[in-house]
Design a protein around this motif. Structure first.
Motif, short mmCIF file in Angstrom:
data_model
loop_
_atom_site.label_atom_id
_atom_site.label_comp_id
_atom_site.label_asym_id
_atom_site.label_seq_id
_atom_site.Cartn_x
_atom_site.Cartn_y
_atom_site.Cartn_z
N MET A 1 0.82 -1.19 0.00
CA MET A 1 0.00 0.00 0.00
C MET A 1 0.86 1.25 0.00
N ALA A 2 2.01 1.17 0.63
CA ALA A 2 2.90 2.34 0.66
C ALA A 2 3.38 2.67 -0.74
N VAL A 3 3.65 1.66 -1.54
CA VAL A 3 4.08 1.87 -2.92
C VAL A 3 2.95 2.50 -3.73
N MET A 4 1.73 1.98 -3.56
CA MET A 4 0.58 2.55 -4.26
C MET A 4 0.36 4.01 -3.86
N ASP A 5 0.48 4.29 -2.57
CA ASP A 5 0.31 5.66 -2.09
C ASP A 5 1.38 6.58 -2.69
N ALA A 6 2.61 6.08 -2.78
CA ALA A 6 3.69 6.89 -3.33
C ALA A 6 3.45 7.18 -4.81
N ILE A 7 3.01 6.18 -5.56
CA ILE A 7 2.73 6.37 -6.98
C ILE A 7 1.58 7.35 -7.17
N ASN A 8 0.51 7.18 -6.40
CA ASN A 8 -0.63 8.10 -6.50
C ASN A 8 -0.26 9.52 -6.08
N CYS A 9 0.63 9.63 -5.13
CA CYS A 9 1.08 10.96 -4.70
C CYS A 9 1.89 11.63 -5.81
N ARG A 10 2.72 10.85 -6.48
CA ARG A 10 3.60 11.41 -7.52
C ARG A 10 2.85 11.72 -8.81
N TRP A 11 2.00 10.80 -9.28
CA TRP A 11 1.36 10.95 -10.59
C TRP A 11 -0.12 11.29 -10.54
N GLY A 12 -0.65 11.48 -9.35
CA GLY A 12 -2.04 11.92 -9.23
C GLY A 12 -2.95 10.84 -8.67
N ARG A 13 -3.98 11.34 -7.99
CA ARG A 13 -4.94 10.46 -7.35
C ARG A 13 -5.65 9.57 -8.37
N GLY A 14 -5.76 8.28 -8.07
CA GLY A 14 -6.46 7.35 -8.96
C GLY A 14 -5.58 6.74 -10.04
N THR A 15 -4.28 7.06 -10.03
CA THR A 15 -3.38 6.46 -11.02
C THR A 15 -3.33 4.96 -10.84
#
Length: 51
Positions: A1-15
């Motif tokens: 989940m931390a990886v998903m949160d980091a990706i969504n934080c970097r490239w936008g919500r819902g990525t």
């Protein structure tokens, strides 16, 4: 989940989303993919005779 949160934080919500999220999305069937009625109605199948 931390990886998903980091990706969504970097490239936008819902990525990225989990697979079960949004299962009940509204969709419409493509009418071009609708099968002809003769494939489901036994009485409308063309007769075939073997030689």
């Amino acid at each position: 989940m931390a990886v998903m949160d980091a990706i969504n934080c970097r490239w936008g919500r819902g990525t990225m989303r989990v697979a079960a999220e949004g299962v009940n999305k509204a969709w419409r069937m493509k009418r071009g993919n609708l099968s002809p009625r003769y494939t489901t109605e036994w009485s409308e199948l063309p007769p075939v005779r073997a030689g």
